[in-house]
Design a protein around this motif. Structure first.
Motif, mmCIF file in Angstrom:
data_model
loop_
_atom_site.group_PDB
_atom_site.id
_atom_site.type_symbol
_atom_site.label_atom_id
_atom_site.label_comp_id
_atom_site.label_asym_id
_atom_site.label_seq_id
_atom_site.Cartn_x
_atom_site.Cartn_y
_atom_site.Cartn_z
ATOM 1 N N VAL A 168 45.311 -27.769 -64.298
ATOM 2 C CA VAL A 168 44.270 -27.639 -63.282
ATOM 3 C C VAL A 168 44.904 -27.127 -61.996
ATOM 4 O O VAL A 168 45.950 -27.630 -61.579
ATOM 5 N N GLY A 169 44.322 -26.130 -61.405
ATOM 6 C CA GLY A 169 44.796 -25.629 -60.121
ATOM 7 C C GLY A 169 46.256 -25.231 -60.090
ATOM 8 O O GLY A 169 46.911 -25.343 -59.058
ATOM 9 N N ALA A 217 42.970 -35.538 -57.501
ATOM 10 C CA ALA A 217 42.372 -35.073 -56.242
ATOM 11 C C ALA A 217 43.428 -34.979 -55.146
ATOM 12 O O ALA A 217 43.472 -34.001 -54.391
ATOM 13 N N ARG A 218 44.309 -35.977 -55.056
ATOM 14 C CA ARG A 218 45.378 -35.972 -54.048
ATOM 15 C C ARG A 218 46.318 -34.788 -54.267
ATOM 16 O O ARG A 218 46.699 -34.096 -53.320
ATOM 17 N N LEU A 219 46.697 -34.562 -55.521
ATOM 18 C CA LEU A 219 47.575 -33.448 -55.868
ATOM 19 C C LEU A 219 46.970 -32.122 -55.415
ATOM 20 O O LEU A 219 47.642 -31.297 -54.786
ATOM 21 N N LEU A 220 45.696 -31.926 -55.724
ATOM 22 C CA LEU A 220 45.033 -30.664 -55.373
ATOM 23 C C LEU A 220 44.830 -30.530 -53.869
ATOM 24 O O LEU A 220 44.828 -29.424 -53.342
ATOM 25 N N ASP A 221 44.696 -31.652 -53.178
ATOM 26 C CA ASP A 221 44.531 -31.631 -51.728
ATOM 27 C C ASP A 221 45.855 -31.370 -51.012
ATOM 28 O O ASP A 221 45.936 -30.541 -50.120
ATOM 29 N N GLU A 222 46.910 -32.079 -51.433
ATOM 30 C CA GLU A 222 48.216 -31.968 -50.769
ATOM 31 C C GLU A 222 49.007 -30.736 -51.191
ATOM 32 O O GLU A 222 49.868 -30.273 -50.452
ATOM 33 N N TYR A 233 55.085 -40.806 -57.673
ATOM 34 C CA TYR A 233 54.045 -40.299 -56.769
ATOM 35 C C TYR A 233 53.148 -41.446 -56.324
ATOM 36 O O TYR A 233 52.666 -41.478 -55.208
ATOM 37 N N ALA A 234 52.943 -42.418 -57.223
ATOM 38 C CA ALA A 234 52.142 -43.616 -56.938
ATOM 39 C C ALA A 234 52.388 -44.625 -58.053
ATOM 40 O O ALA A 234 52.942 -44.279 -59.105
#
Length: 156
Positions: A83-84, A98-103, A145-146
């Motif tokens: 994805v992305g 979502a965090r990955l795609l945002d950051e 990462y988390a």
């Protein structure tokens, strides 16, 4: 009449060019999985509820998919998604996607090794959820990462 067909063809080609981006701005996701894996299907369904346009590609050789996308052996799980421009290995929580795609960090992707009980797609009623890392991996190595317990984020 010919120009109408050319115009329609050009419009269709334009639609194809943007089809990899979901209407809400989320990129399309492709999930590669064994045809008989139910937890992979459950994870893909969760991604759909979060707004991703998900294409599921059944494969009898998931190992070749993991190799193609550079998933380290020690991070392997039951399915691989893209994805992305990132690789997602296993039951990566939707909030981390979502965090990955945002950051947009400089990494190949995220992985949840194995199949932790209670992670998205791995609900097992009556069983205590596992605590597990979400691992970032790429050319610069691997790092946490988390951390999660089931679907609850414990830390970054």
């Amino acid at each position: 009449m010919k120009s109408r067909f050319l115009l329609a063809g050009a419009a269709f080609a334009g639609m194809l060019a943007v089809s990899s981006v979901h209407a809400e701005g989320l990129p399309a996701m492709t999930v590669y999985k064994d045809p008989s894996c139910g937890c992979c299907t459950a994870w893909a369904d969760k991604m759909r509820t979060e707004g991703f346009a998900v294409e599921v590609v059944p494969t009898d050789d998931i190992g070749a998919v993991k190799q193609q996308f550079g998933v380290p052996d020690e991070l392997a799980s039951c399915h691989t998604a893209v994805v992305g421009g990132y690789v997602l290995e296993g039951h990566v929580p939707s909030a981390m996607v979502a965090r990955l795609l945002d950051e947009k960090p400089m990494t190949a992707g995220l992985a949840v090794p194995g199949m932790p009980v209670g992670s998205e797609g791995m609900a097992m009623p009556g069983m205590e959820p596992d605590t597990y890392p979400v691992v970032s991996f790429g050319a610069s190595g691997q790092s946490t990462y988390a951390r999660y317990r089931g679907e609850e984020r414990l830390s970054d």
